[in-house]
Enzyme design. Structure first.
Site, PDB file in Angstrom:
ATOM      1  N   GLU A   1     -33.001 -30.296 -24.886  1.00 37.19           N
ATOM      2  CA  GLU A   1     -34.053 -29.479 -24.236  1.00 37.19           C
ATOM      3  C   GLU A   1     -33.653 -29.016 -22.845  1.00 37.19           C
ATOM      4  OE1 GLU A   1     -34.019 -32.682 -24.344  1.00 37.19           O
ATOM      5  OE2 GLU A   1     -34.994 -33.558 -22.584  1.00 37.19           O
TER       6      GLU A   1
ATOM      7  N   HIS B   1     -29.499 -34.495 -23.921  1.00 38.56           N
ATOM      8  CA  HIS B   1     -30.771 -33.759 -23.815  1.00 38.56           C
ATOM      9  C   HIS B   1     -30.632 -32.313 -24.273  1.00 38.56           C
ATOM     10  CE1 HIS B   1     -33.230 -36.622 -21.432  1.00 38.56           C
ATOM     11  NE2 HIS B   1     -32.062 -37.054 -20.991  1.00 38.56           N
TER      12      HIS B   1
ATOM     13  N   CYS C   1     -32.950 -39.523 -25.613  1.00 36.67           N
ATOM     14  CA  CYS C   1     -32.774 -40.397 -24.455  1.00 36.67           C
ATOM     15  C   CYS C   1     -33.720 -41.596 -24.551  1.00 36.67           C
ATOM     16  CB  CYS C   1     -32.949 -39.599 -23.164  1.00 36.67           C
ATOM     17  SG  CYS C   1     -32.226 -40.414 -21.735  1.00 36.67           S
TER      18      CYS C   1
END
Lengths: 211, 78
Positions: free
Chosen positions: A194, A192, A87
């Protein structure tokens, strides 16, 4: 155990998520502050998390790209250390020139926060891909990947397109969601991973990226 | 000496902000050919001549103020 540096700027906000994902994947995370210098040989990999470094002032990632820590990230990348930007981290890597292209405001002008289906185009030897097709969260206002025609052709021809969107939510050129540098050790993506490392999050496909 | 830096999105890049402003203007009956949204940065640099100020501003602009992949810039001595 592998040591992964997690780079933090003022305004980074996905740093704790990356730290946890790295730990869950069995590696040892270590903070790197934006004013720090470090020895690239101390790290097996570097992650630049998402957020709003420098408040997105001037252009997303532009000011972070000039921070002291980035000169060592560049040196590490040139030595072949795996680097991944997610990002805002992707925006920073593009601004420093470690990755091709730039990220500009979404075509529909909206901040888009959703799960997006992705397709793997080329494997990144440095950061594992969980499967050829996955779904990860995206959350960005300026994630439209732009690159001129000549460079786009080069990305496709030289296997530097990492992931594409199946539904292209932001208007990116060629549906591109993530790219690699020509040496394939530097990778960047808007989604993302994560945020998809546990069932309660809605998916675990992101964990493999950190393994 | 003060130098202005005008930055605009390159014409090849879709300017989504400009397009939104354009549509709002058109909806309110204010017809126009096009609208592009950029930014303006004012620098104050120590310089004995306009040329020196221009060179300093050019170096600053190319270091970080604009991204040649997506933007173009122009300098003006104020």
């Amino acid at each position: 155990m592998k040591t992964i540096g997690v780079v933090r700027f003022l305004g980074t906000n996905c740093d704790r998520d990356i730290w946890q994902a790295v730990e869950m994947a069995g590696a040892r995370p270590q903070w790197l502050w934006y004013q720090d210098h470090f020895d690239p040989s101390d790290f097996d990999g570097l992650v630049i998390p998402g957020g709003f470094s420098y408040g997105d002032y001037l252009r997303c990632g532009a000011l972070a790209g000039k921070a002291p820590v980035m000169s060592d990230v560049k040196a590490a990348a040139e030595k072949g250390v795996p680097v991944m930007g997610i990002c805002n981290g992707f925006q920073i890597l593009c601004e420093t020139g470690l990755l091709p292209g730039a990220l500009v405001r979404n075509e529909n002008l909206r901040f888009i926060d959703q799960w997006s289906p992705l397709k793997l185009v080329n494997e990144c030897p440095a950061w594992r891909s969980p499967a050829p097709e996955i779904t990860l969260p995206i959350a960005h206002g300026e994630g439209r990947f732009v690159v001129d025609e000549g460079m786009e052709k080069q990305l496709w021809d030289q296997g530097q397109v990492w992931w594409t969107y199946k539904d292209n939510p932001n208007g990116s050129v060629g549906d591109i969601a993530g790219v690699l540098n020509s040496n394939k050790n530097v990778a960047g993506m808007m989604p993302h991973p994560e945020r998809a490392v546990a069932d309660w999050m809605g998916g675990i496909e992101g964990l493999a990226f950190f393994s | 000496m003060k130098v202005g830096v005008k930055i605009l999105p390159r014409t090849e890049v879709l300017d989504s902000q400009g397009r939104a402003v354009e549509k709002t203007l058109e909806r309110s009956g204010r017809l126009l050919n096009s609208c592009r949204v950029g930014k303006y940065i004012q620098l104050d640099v120590d310089a004995a001549t306009k040329d020196e100020a221009f060179e300093k501003a050019k170096d600053i602009a190319e270091f970080v103020l604009y991204n040649p992949l997506i933007e173009s810039y122009e300098l003006e001595i104020l």
